[in-house]
Design a protein around this motif. Structure first.
Motif, PDB file in Angstrom:
ATOM      1  N   GLN A 651       0.810  -1.417  -0.067  1.00 53.65           N
ATOM      2  CA  GLN A 651      -0.006  -0.131   0.128  1.00 53.65           C
ATOM      3  C   GLN A 651       0.833   1.309  -0.066  1.00 53.65           C
ATOM      4  OE1 GLN A 651      -3.244  -0.198  -0.410  1.00 53.65           O
ATOM      5  NE2 GLN A 651      -3.028  -2.259  -0.519  1.00 53.65           N
ATOM      6  N   PRO A 652       0.619   2.114  -0.945  1.00 52.14           N
ATOM      7  CA  PRO A 652       1.483   3.198  -0.763  1.00 52.14           C
ATOM      8  C   PRO A 652       1.624   4.139   0.099  1.00 52.14           C
ATOM      9  CG  PRO A 652       0.302   3.087  -2.969  1.00 52.14           C
ATOM     10  CD  PRO A 652      -0.293   2.156  -2.050  1.00 52.14           C
ATOM     11  N   ILE A 653       0.519   4.075   0.952  1.00 49.67           N
ATOM     12  CA  ILE A 653       0.535   4.859   2.225  1.00 49.67           C
ATOM     13  C   ILE A 653       1.528   4.350   3.208  1.00 49.67           C
ATOM     14  CG2 ILE A 653      -1.437   3.534   3.101  1.00 49.67           C
ATOM     15  CD1 ILE A 653      -0.569   7.338   3.823  1.00 49.67           C
ATOM     16  N   GLU A 654       1.575   2.871   3.264  1.00 47.11           N
ATOM     17  CA  GLU A 654       2.187   2.092   4.323  1.00 47.11           C
ATOM     18  C   GLU A 654       3.799   2.526   3.745  1.00 47.11           C
ATOM     19  OE1 GLU A 654       0.652  -1.680   3.970  1.00 47.11           O
ATOM     20  OE2 GLU A 654      -0.396  -1.734   5.946  1.00 47.11           O
ATOM     21  N   ALA A 655       4.216   2.268   2.626  1.00 49.24           N
ATOM     22  CA  ALA A 655       5.461   2.367   2.321  1.00 49.24           C
ATOM     23  C   ALA A 655       5.935   3.992   2.488  1.00 49.24           C
ATOM     24  CB  ALA A 655       5.390   1.997   0.658  1.00 49.24           C
ATOM     25  N   SER A 656       5.158   4.723   1.980  1.00 46.16           N
ATOM     26  CA  SER A 656       5.389   6.023   2.230  1.00 46.16           C
ATOM     27  C   SER A 656       5.882   6.298   3.561  1.00 46.16           C
ATOM     28  CB  SER A 656       4.641   7.183   1.425  1.00 46.16           C
ATOM     29  OG  SER A 656       3.162   7.109   2.016  1.00 46.16           O
ATOM     30  N   GLU A 657       5.051   6.058   4.599  1.00 47.03           N
ATOM     31  CA  GLU A 657       5.052   6.230   5.634  1.00 47.03           C
ATOM     32  C   GLU A 657       6.365   5.679   6.462  1.00 47.03           C
ATOM     33  OE1 GLU A 657       2.911   5.658  10.273  1.00 47.03           O
ATOM     34  OE2 GLU A 657       2.161   4.736   8.476  1.00 47.03           O
ATOM     35  N   LEU A 658       6.536   4.392   6.233  1.00 47.41           N
ATOM     36  CA  LEU A 658       7.779   3.699   6.739  1.00 47.41           C
ATOM     37  C   LEU A 658       8.996   4.665   5.999  1.00 47.41           C
ATOM     38  CD1 LEU A 658       9.319   1.566   8.169  1.00 47.41           C
ATOM     39  CD2 LEU A 658       9.066   0.126   6.345  1.00 47.41           C
ATOM     40  N   GLU A 659       9.043   4.830   4.747  1.00 45.29           N
ATOM     41  CA  GLU A 659      10.184   5.715   4.122  1.00 45.29           C
ATOM     42  C   GLU A 659      10.283   7.068   4.797  1.00 45.29           C
ATOM     43  OE1 GLU A 659      11.787   5.659  -0.498  1.00 45.29           O
ATOM     44  OE2 GLU A 659       9.840   6.574  -0.190  1.00 45.29           O
ATOM     45  N   TYR A 660       9.050   7.725   5.246  1.00 45.81           N
ATOM     46  CA  TYR A 660       9.412   8.827   5.866  1.00 45.81           C
ATOM     47  C   TYR A 660       9.906   8.724   7.480  1.00 45.81           C
ATOM     48  CZ  TYR A 660       7.865  11.901   9.702  1.00 45.81           C
ATOM     49  OH  TYR A 660       7.790  12.914  10.733  1.00 45.81           O
ATOM     50  N   TRP A 661       9.666   7.640   8.183  1.00 44.31           N
ATOM     51  CA  TRP A 661      10.138   7.315   9.356  1.00 44.31           C
ATOM     52  C   TRP A 661      11.647   7.106   9.157  1.00 44.31           C
ATOM     53  CZ3 TRP A 661       8.803   8.621  14.227  1.00 44.31           C
ATOM     54  CH2 TRP A 661       7.270   8.976  14.455  1.00 44.31           C
ATOM     55  N   MET A 662      11.940   6.390   8.545  1.00 40.75           N
ATOM     56  CA  MET A 662      13.324   6.037   8.256  1.00 40.75           C
ATOM     57  C   MET A 662      14.286   7.296   8.054  1.00 40.75           C
ATOM     58  SD  MET A 662      15.240   3.235   5.960  1.00 40.75           S
ATOM     59  CE  MET A 662      14.545   4.019   4.341  1.00 40.75           C
ATOM     60  N   HIS A 663      13.937   8.093   7.024  1.00 30.56           N
ATOM     61  CA  HIS A 663      14.750   9.320   6.771  1.00 30.56           C
ATOM     62  C   HIS A 663      14.509  10.271   7.758  1.00 30.56           C
ATOM     63  CE1 HIS A 663      16.040   8.189   2.753  1.00 30.56           C
ATOM     64  NE2 HIS A 663      15.234   7.565   2.681  1.00 30.56           N
ATOM     65  N   HIS A 664      13.280  10.453   8.412  1.00 31.48           N
ATOM     66  CA  HIS A 664      13.046  11.263   9.352  1.00 31.48           C
ATOM     67  C   HIS A 664      14.080  10.873  10.514  1.00 31.48           C
ATOM     68  CE1 HIS A 664      11.068  13.805  12.217  1.00 31.48           C
ATOM     69  NE2 HIS A 664      10.810  12.792  13.033  1.00 31.48           N
ATOM     70  N   THR A 665      14.265   9.740  10.882  1.00 33.08           N
ATOM     71  CA  THR A 665      14.787   9.316  12.173  1.00 33.08           C
ATOM     72  C   THR A 665      16.257   9.582  12.143  1.00 33.08           C
ATOM     73  OG1 THR A 665      13.221   7.496  12.449  1.00 33.08           O
ATOM     74  CG2 THR A 665      15.378   7.329  13.772  1.00 33.08           C
ATOM     75  N   ILE A 666      16.946   9.132  10.695  1.00 33.79           N
ATOM     76  CA  ILE A 666      18.431   9.325  10.242  1.00 33.79           C
ATOM     77  C   ILE A 666      18.627  10.655  10.528  1.00 33.79           C
ATOM     78  CG2 ILE A 666      20.047   9.284   8.490  1.00 33.79           C
ATOM     79  CD1 ILE A 666      18.492   6.845   7.159  1.00 33.79           C
ATOM     80  N   ARG A 667      17.626  11.832  10.206  1.00 34.61           N
ATOM     81  CA  ARG A 667      17.953  13.050  10.292  1.00 34.61           C
ATOM     82  C   ARG A 667      17.981  13.499  11.775  1.00 34.61           C
ATOM     83  NH1 ARG A 667      14.456  17.685   7.208  1.00 34.61           N
ATOM     84  NH2 ARG A 667      12.867  16.618   8.580  1.00 34.61           N
ATOM     85  N   ARG A 668      17.157  13.132  12.431  1.00 29.98           N
ATOM     86  CA  ARG A 668      17.038  13.645  13.887  1.00 29.98           C
ATOM     87  C   ARG A 668      18.229  12.789  14.644  1.00 29.98           C
ATOM     88  NH1 ARG A 668      11.982  12.054  17.019  1.00 29.98           N
ATOM     89  NH2 ARG A 668      12.766  13.048  18.466  1.00 29.98           N
ATOM     90  N   VAL A 669      18.495  11.692  14.630  1.00 29.06           N
ATOM     91  CA  VAL A 669      19.359  11.153  15.191  1.00 29.06           C
ATOM     92  C   VAL A 669      21.100  11.636  14.748  1.00 29.06           C
ATOM     93  CG1 VAL A 669      20.777   8.809  15.743  1.00 29.06           C
ATOM     94  CG2 VAL A 669      18.551   8.835  15.543  1.00 29.06           C
ATOM     95  N   PHE A 678      22.410  13.088  23.314  1.00 31.85           N
ATOM     96  CA  PHE A 678      22.331  11.417  23.144  1.00 31.85           C
ATOM     97  C   PHE A 678      20.805  11.220  23.688  1.00 31.85           C
ATOM     98  CE2 PHE A 678      27.008  12.093  23.769  1.00 31.85           C
ATOM     99  CZ  PHE A 678      27.311  12.005  22.548  1.00 31.85           C
ATOM    100  N   ASN A 679      20.334  11.709  24.611  1.00 27.91           N
ATOM    101  CA  ASN A 679      19.266  11.565  25.326  1.00 27.91           C
ATOM    102  C   ASN A 679      18.013  11.558  24.165  1.00 27.91           C
ATOM    103  OD1 ASN A 679      19.477  14.295  25.363  1.00 27.91           O
ATOM    104  ND2 ASN A 679      17.821  14.474  26.733  1.00 27.91           N
ATOM    105  N   THR A 680      17.886  12.664  23.460  1.00 29.44           N
ATOM    106  CA  THR A 680      17.219  12.912  22.276  1.00 29.44           C
ATOM    107  C   THR A 680      17.213  12.000  21.091  1.00 29.44           C
ATOM    108  OG1 THR A 680      18.253  14.895  21.712  1.00 29.44           O
ATOM    109  CG2 THR A 680      16.344  15.294  22.996  1.00 29.44           C
ATOM    110  N   ALA A 681      18.644  11.616  21.111  1.00 29.50           N
ATOM    111  CA  ALA A 681      18.778  10.470  19.736  1.00 29.50           C
ATOM    112  C   ALA A 681      18.124   9.325  20.282  1.00 29.50           C
ATOM    113  CB  ALA A 681      20.153  10.483  19.682  1.00 29.50           C
TER     114      ALA A 681
END
Length: 817
Positions: A651-669, A678-681
């Motif tokens: 489902q595009p929504i599932e794939a796009s959401e997972l992709e968002y979470w992955m790239h969003h988390t890489i940026r945040r960490v 490190f606490n917020t990482a």
């Protein structure tokens, strides 16, 4: 397969060490990054959680830099000399070397259990003659350049044990010897100094380093630069005799009505009249019982004693009485001051106490000519100052300075509050000072080829606390290197801050014997790129290492001015009693039991999750459970298969959401790692784990994107929790060994920006539904979505809505009556 931290951590620590995974080579084509954290002092037989709090996050930052493509070294060693080892020798009947090395062995094993990327082949132990030989070499080089010298200096002295005491050995409000309880006094001894004041002006320049503002301020205040005039005050009835004073307010010199000498000033005995001798001697003894901090305190009333002598104001010829007072120190300035009570708060109180005149010489605006109720410290108009009357005091400052210079009684000077570094210690467990005393040749340096001067192993420790070197004939008695007649070695040893002033250089080549360090390795690694450690070392160790590097520069050993480019000060970990964790307070937490119960990864992550690393926080044994549960969620996420594919298209929504979470988390960490937050990482990784758990049962969990998402999780976790990450990467994700040599994940900014978000819907604070909504949803739209949710409406049946609280883009909480 269950998560077994003990087995996993032992397995990978052994593998990493066998493979030399963390030994950085000196010719790597990657850019170098020298990461340094303050090495431990083995004053006890184990590290406590406070040490882990300083070291584990340093390891995380170093690991992150390595994954970012740098050749990183993170060396470790031991600050092994010091007083506790000597006390142990007396109390327990064990030689300091054996006691220290035994402690080091235990601490070394603890450091290994941390799983840090210590570059062990670079280890230094400062009580090793191969190390302290170079302490002695540096001392002799400084002696050649006039930067090491011998002079009289006051020390704390125990009259019962007949020995000097270090600051740590003077205890209690009554300042008594910790060994015998006898009140200590001050006594002048010939001691060795290093001339740090020669670099005072340069040490005020922080333009080439990125150090915390607080450290720069502390060092600036400690150095204490002040511009003024130093002038000579002659003594009445003592022709040709005069003493110097320094003042930042030459505009007040006409207001001098008394002078004060430090009780230890060499003129005091000479100037004291017979009728004042008893009072002066009693006061000198009282002052000798006080610490410098007590003597300089502004919170106490200061007193003094008239010594019977008079001095003459060189500007107006007026005679003024000479006092001694404890608030003047021989080691500060010239050891003497002019007393100008109308324009100095301390002098004002002193003059009122002893009925001395308080003439105004800098008039405040609107002054009516009457007496002042308190000292006036600001600028004003010169009065009662002879030819300088009527001038603005700022101009008077310059004109009086010029007049003193013209008369030959004074000169403009810059003074510093800092005084030279006293490095003599009257104890055994330290670097022997390489000096020999000969009755014919005087003070003779030990020849370079005779270094190191080695501490004797058969020293006899006596309960008096005196240095055993004084009574060791084999050490003390020696032939003079010049005339070969009988001579005596210096029995003082060096301050242990000498060891830590340059240890970062020795790490590069600990076995090198031609110089303090191998210059080729120095050219590659130096200077230190990042240093981490406590703010408590701001005006001792951190100032001394800057001084030492500047001396090394002038010796031609290095080509730079500062030892470390960047400095980060971690906060303080507090014990359960709310005080700083310390063995002396009995509130330390031994990390070993938590490593056995939860593993090093959990302990590391918990310490970083307590709060921002530069702020510190309280230890709470129950809080570690939260991190334990987090890793128990990560483990099956990776090790337990997602199950059979559903067969339905992704489902595009599932794939796009997972992709968002992955790239969003890489940026945040990545952003948090760069700032050592490190606490917020960890918080970001917890949110990412929750997102992965939601996605695991969907059709997206059977796609290459799912595999990439899991690999990203483990890579981001690797610096923080190195053991579990290695196990998951190699044994369950099929990654090539080692996870710690993999590149840091990169993110696509476009994919890191959410198109949709999960909106949490609550009723009275309890989660009742979650819905996908557009990321740009307004608060009004979110409110409408919540109230229209079928599941929410079930919980609202028959109830009135009292309030709707919206947390933009994240949560809606409906409050019912």
């Amino acid at each position: 397969m269950r998560y077994d931290p003990a087995g996993i951590e032992a397995k990978w620590q052994a593998r990493w060490e066998a493979d030399g995974l963390y030994h950085a080579t000196d010719d790597d084509p990657r850019p170098k990054f020298y990461f340094l954290t303050m090495y431990p002092y083995p004053s006890g037989d184990y590290l406590h959680v406070g040490h882990w709090y300083a070291m584990a996050p340093s390891d995380v930052a170093a690991r992150y830099k390595r994954m970012c493509g740098f050749n990183v070294t993170l060396p470790m060693g031991f600050d092994a000399f010091g007083l506790p080892a000597e006390n142990a020798a007396i109390e327990r009947g064990i030689h300091p070397f054996r006691w220290t090395m035994s402690n080091i062995e235990v601490i070394r094993s603890q450091l290994r259990s941390m799983g840090a990327m210590w570059d062990w082949p670079r280890e230094v132990v400062t009580c090793d003659p191969k190390y302290y030989k170079w302490n002695q070499w540096f001392f002799l080089k400084m002696l050649e350049r006039g930067l090491a010298y011998r002079a009289l200096s006051p020390v704390d002295w125990c009259p019962k044990d007949n020995t000097t005491l270090a600051r740590e050995q003077v205890v209690g409000e009554n300042r008594v010897c910790e060994r015998c309880g006898t009140p200590v006094v001050k006594k002048n001894l010939e001691q060795w100094f290093l001339k740090i004041t020669a670099y005072a002006e340069e040490l005020l320049d922080f333009s080439k380093i990125e150090w915390p503002e607080r450290v720069r301020t502390l060092q600036t205040n400690w150095i204490g630069r002040s511009e003024g005039v130093e002038f000579a005050i002659p003594l009445r009835d003592h022709p040709g005799l005069e003493f110097g004073v320094f003042t930042t307010r030459p505009d007040t010199v006409y207001g001098m009505t008394f002078c004060v000498l430090a009780p230890e000033h060499p003129f005091v005995d000479r100037l004291t009249t017979p009728d004042r001798r008893a009072a002066v001697e009693a006061y000198k003894f009282k002052a000798a019982r006080e610490s410098d901090i007590e003597r300089l305190s502004t919170e106490r009333e200061h007193d003094g004693v008239f010594i019977g002598a008079y001095a003459t104001n060189p500007m107006n010829g007026a005679d003024v009485p000479v006092f001694i007072a404890d608030y003047v120190l021989l080691t500060y300035g010239t050891g003497a001051i002019q007393g100008v009570p109308a324009h100095d708060t301390r002098d004002f109180e002193f003059a009122r106490k002893y009925g001395l005149p308080i003439p105004v010489v800098v008039a405040p605006p609107g002054w009516d000519g009457g007496p002042l109720s308190e000292a006036y410290l600001d600028e004003g108009t010169m009065v009662n100052s002879g030819p300088f009357d009527g001038l603005p005091s700022a101009e008077g400052w310059q004109r009086i300075a010029d007049a003193m210079i013209k008369r030959g009684v004074g000169d403009r000077k810059v003074h510093y509050r800092i005084h030279d570094w006293l490095v003599s210690r009257q104890r055994y467990w330290g670097t022997p000072i390489p000096i020999i005393y000969c009755d014919d040749c005087g003070v003779v340096p030990v020849p370079f080829e005779d270094l190191p001067v080695i501490l004797p192993e058969d020293a006899e420790f006596r309960p008096t606390g005196e240095s055993p070197l004084k009574h060791h004939d084999g050490f003390r008695n020696v032939a003079c290197p010049r005339c070969r007649r009988p001579a005596r070695r210096e029995t003082d040893t060096m301050d242990t801050f000498v060891d830590s002033s340059w240890y970062q250089y020795r790490y590069l080549s600990p076995g090198y014997d031609e110089a303090p360090f191998d210059p080729q390795k120095g050219a590659y690694w130096l200077p230190v790129d990042q240093y981490t450690g406590g703010i408590e070392h701001a005006v001792m160790h951190l100032l001394y290492t800057r001084f030492w590097t500047k001396v090394m520069r002038d010796l031609g050993l290095v080509s730079f001015d500062e030892p470390m480019k960047r400095l980060f000060n971690q906060g303080i970990i507090l014990g359960t009693d709310g005080n700083r964790m310390s063995k002396s307070r009995g509130n330390v937490v031994n990390p070993d039991e938590f490593v056995r119960r939860y593993g090093a990864d959990v302990l590391r992550a918990y310490l970083m999750f307590i709060g921002p690393w530069d702020e510190g926080g309280p230890w709470n044994s129950r809080g570690i459970e939260g991190i334990w549960r987090f890793l128990l969620r990560v483990w099956p996420l990776v090790t337990v298969p997602a199950g059979e594919a559903s067969g339905s298209p992704v489902q595009p929504i599932e794939a796009s959401e997972l992709e968002y979470w992955m790239h969003h988390t890489i940026r945040r960490v990545t952003e948090q790692m760069e700032g050592y937050r490190f606490n917020t990482a960890i918080a970001a990784l917890m949110e990412y784990t929750s997102a992965l758990q939601r996605a695991k049962g969907s059709s997206v969990s059977d796609t290459p994107l799912w595999s990439e998402a899991l690999r990203t999780l483990v890579l981001l976790l690797a610096p923080l929790c190195p053991h579990i990450s290695e196990e998951l990467w190699v044994e369950h994700l099929g990654g090539s060994y080692s996870v710690h040599t993999q590149p840091w994940p990169s993110f696509d900014p476009a994919k890191a920006t959410a198109k949709q978000v999960m909106l949490v819907l609550q009723v009275d604070g309890r989660v009742r539904d979650r819905v996908q909504v557009a990321a740009e949803i307004t608060d009004a739209e979110a409110r409408a979505v919540a109230l229209a949710s079928p599941r929410i409406r079930q919980f609202l049946a028959g109830k009135a809505v009292a309030d709707v609280v919206v947390v933009s883009g994240r949560l809606v909480n409906i409050v019912v009556r």
